[in-house]
Structure formats: C-alpha cells, structure tokens
Design an enzyme around this catalytic site. Structure first.
Site, PDB file in Angstrom:
ATOM      1  N   LYS A   1     -20.941 -24.753  32.229  1.00  0.00           N
ATOM      2  CA  LYS A   1     -20.521 -23.384  32.511  1.00  0.00           C
ATOM      3  C   LYS A   1     -20.654 -23.101  34.011  1.00  0.00           C
ATOM      4  CE  LYS A   1     -19.821 -21.863  28.229  1.00  0.00           C
ATOM      5  NZ  LYS A   1     -18.541 -21.312  27.765  1.00  0.00           N
TER       6      LYS A   1
ATOM      7  N   ASP B   1     -16.088 -24.994  32.319  1.00  0.00           N
ATOM      8  CA  ASP B   1     -15.617 -23.709  31.807  1.00  0.00           C
ATOM      9  C   ASP B   1     -16.091 -22.575  32.710  1.00  0.00           C
ATOM     10  OD1 ASP B   1     -14.729 -21.577  30.329  1.00  0.00           O
ATOM     11  OD2 ASP B   1     -16.046 -21.919  28.612  1.00  0.00           O
TER      12      ASP B   1
ATOM     13  N   ASP C   1      -8.559 -20.342  27.122  1.00  0.00           N
ATOM     14  CA  ASP C   1      -9.431 -19.945  26.015  1.00  0.00           C
ATOM     15  C   ASP C   1      -9.262 -18.454  25.765  1.00  0.00           C
ATOM     16  OD1 ASP C   1     -11.390 -19.351  24.180  1.00  0.00           O
ATOM     17  OD2 ASP C   1     -13.080 -19.929  25.439  1.00  0.00           O
TER      18      ASP C   1
ATOM     19  N   GLU D   1     -11.489 -25.269  32.075  1.00  0.00           N
ATOM     20  CA  GLU D   1     -11.203 -24.234  31.075  1.00  0.00           C
ATOM     21  C   GLU D   1     -11.283 -22.828  31.654  1.00  0.00           C
ATOM     22  OE1 GLU D   1     -13.057 -22.792  26.759  1.00  0.00           O
ATOM     23  OE2 GLU D   1     -13.681 -24.699  27.636  1.00  0.00           O
TER      24      GLU D   1
ATOM     25  N   LYS E   1     -10.213 -21.334  18.836  1.00  0.00           N
ATOM     26  CA  LYS E   1     -11.461 -20.913  18.200  1.00  0.00           C
ATOM     27  C   LYS E   1     -11.083 -20.114  16.968  1.00  0.00           C
ATOM     28  CE  LYS E   1     -14.296 -20.742  22.394  1.00  0.00           C
ATOM     29  NZ  LYS E   1     -14.967 -19.857  23.379  1.00  0.00           N
TER      30      LYS E   1
END
Length: 344
Positions: free
Chosen positions: A161, A188, A241, A216, A265
């Site tokens: 992250k 991400d 995402d 991402e 997701k």
C-alpha cells in the site's frame, strides 16, 4: 425441495491483529453482516457482506434494514433457479455487498442441497489458487520488516500500500525489493496520487530495476482521464479498483482504454456483475485480479470459490481473513501459506 423458507442477517464484528492503514483510512476492526439462507429441506447457505462507505457509500446500520426486503422478494424461490434470484437482487444497486452476500448464500445453499461445491457449480476451472499478502501503510521500518516477514512466511506475491508520501513510498519500494528478491509486487495507491505523481513513482521504481506486476488505482476513482494518462505512461500494467465497481463502470473503462487490469471485488459488484465483468474482460483482452474488503473466512470463501470456479484471475488478493482474530475458521477451503485449495 430447495425452496427458500428463511433468510437471516446477523451482525458480526472482528478485531484485526493490528490496525490496517491505507490512504485516508485506518481500521482496527471489521463490522460485517452474515447472511443465512435456509431451504425447505433444512439445507443452509452462508454469505457475508463487508460494507465499505469509502468505496460503495454503504453503512452497516442501513444494510441491516434490508433483511425483510430480501425475505419478501426471494422467499419461496427454488435455489436451483438461482438466476431468477440474481435478476431480482441485481436491482439492489445501492447495497452491493448485501447483494453479494445474498447471491452467494443462495449458491451455497444450492451446493449443500446437491452435494457439489460452489466452485464446481461456477465451472470448476481451477483446483488451486495463490493469494498475496498485504503490507499496509506504516512507518518506513515497519513496512520493510512486514514485507520481509511476509516473504519469509512463504508468500511470493506481496501487495504494498502506498499513496500518502510519494518520496517515502519510492524509498520503501527500494528497501522492500532488497529484502524480498524473487517476489512479485502489486502496488496499490488507493487513489492517493495525482496522475503526475503516479507516473513519477512508477518511473523511479522502474529505473531501480524493480518489476511491478500490477499498479493499482493510482488516481481518484472518477479521474478516468488521469487513469488513462498513467496507463500510457507506465511501463507496468495499470489496474482499476475503486473506478470499477459495476459492469457499467468496466464498460466505460474498456471504451476509454483506460486500464490493463480490472480488480473484481464481490463486495462492489455481487456475483452476477462479477460474472459479467469476467466475460467483458475476456472480450476486451483485459487482465483480471480479484480482491477483498474486510471479509472474514466466510466472506473470503465467496471469492475463493468464485476464483476457482471461473479460473479468470492472474492475481488473487484474498488475505483479509489472515488479518483478523476469528474464533473458528469457517471457509470451505484449505490454506497452506499462499496456496488455497477447495474442500471437497
């Protein structure tokens, strides 16, 4: 036999082993809704909603109020006709995590009724998958140590992250690379960068000789032009995402040629939209990964069986249950480090 006679929503709270930090959010617990579907045969199926206000605009207190609505709309329907139920629940546009939980609970009940695992109902394309494990935002030292620990556990895909401190993120990537040679990286930013910052980050990382498998959501969800800019200026594949909640979002991303990857997701799309996105991505020659919100083993089970059934994903980011304190593991799968296989 096989008709739905009852549906029950139960509030569940799970504590994380330690706070989980991404751009603009620090969580120490997850508050989810478990959905139980009971058939006239006595068979039961389970799903889980893990709502996200940040992504979906959902609040768990509001979602609990949908229990009676769901009961009224699908009680009496036979689960072998699950597409009828999907068509009804597709209208739940404002509550995608509940839609996912109900749709999966129906499939799970059908699975119990006929004695065939859900992943085989969905196609049985794979018999195992590999998940990554995530390094959250933390101090420089802690991020590097966590990445090293994940690598030493045996994970070979590490999700990192970033997005709150560009200069430190670049340095962290270099240090993580030094202690995890041979790993693959999913980076991400959770919408944390501008398009120019994202390109600076990825080019500096590239010049260090670091290969990023997926970059991402570098920019804000509604900044499709920014996403496209990053894609066409990045040596690495760029994924959506937060920009890819529904099949309609994905259709726009395809038309705009904005990304290389879609992160599906189930909490954003439900089972039905996720199935549609898989086929759309194949037709558009886009790659796919599957991710999670803050699901327990019950919720991760949904994505495991979806991924095994469709066989559609290059990467699997299904690790939220590993961050939680659960009294009993309840997934219908077995996990050895990063490898996940179904229970027969």
């Amino acid at each position: 036999m096989g008709k739905i006679v009852d549906i029950k929503f139960t509030l569940k709270r799970y504590n994380f082993y330690k706070p989980f930090h991404i751009v603009g959010s620090i969580s120490s617990e997850a508050t989810n809704i478990e959905v139980e579907v009971t058939l006239d045969s006595g068979a039961k199926g389970y799903g889980e909603a893990s709502p996200s206000f940040r992504v979906n605009g959902e609040r768990v207190e509001a979602l609990l109020q949908f229990e009676n609505f769901v009961k009224e709309t699908i009680t009496g329907i036979d689960v072998k006709n699950y597409r009828k139920i999907f068509d009804i629940t597709d209208k739940m546009l404002a509550t995608p995590s509940v839609k996912a939980a109900v749709q999966y609970a129906v499939l799970d009940a059908f699975s119990e009724e006929i004695g065939i695992p859900v992943y085989q109902i969905l196609g049985g394309a794979k018999d195992k998958i590999e998940t990554d494990k995530t390094v959250g935002i933390d101090s420089f030292k802690n991020r590097v140590e966590e990445a090293k620990s994940i690598y030493n556990e045996g994970f070979r895909v590490i999700k990192i992250k970033v997005g709150e401190n560009l200069a430190e993120d670049i340095e962290v990537m270099e240090s993580i690379f030094e202690v995890t040679k041979g790993a693959k990286y999913i980076v991400d930013a959770n919408m944390g960068y501008t398009h120019k910052q994202a390109v600076e980050f990825i080019k500096k990382v590239y010049n260090m000789g670091i290969d990023v498998s997926v970059f991402e959501q570098p920019v804000l969800a509604n900044d499709i032009d920014g996403l496209k800019f990053v894609r066409f200026n990045s040596p690495f594949p760029v994924a959506a995402d937060e920009s890819a909640r529904t099949k309609y979002d994905v259709l726009r991303l395809i038309k705009e040629e904005a990304v290389d990857y879609i992160n599906i997701k189930l909490m954003k799309s439900g089972i039905s939209d996720a199935l549609a996105i898989v086929e759309m991505a194949k037709a558009a020659n886009l790659q796919l990964m599957i991710g999670c919100m803050s699901e327990s083993s019950v919720g991760i089970n949904q994505s495991v069986h979806f991924a095994l059934g469709t066989g559609a994903f290059n990467f699997h980011d299904l690790d939220s249950h590993l961050m939680m304190k659960e009294e009993i593991f309840r997934g219908k799968f077995e996990q050895k480090i990063s490898e996940i296989i179904p229970k027969e």
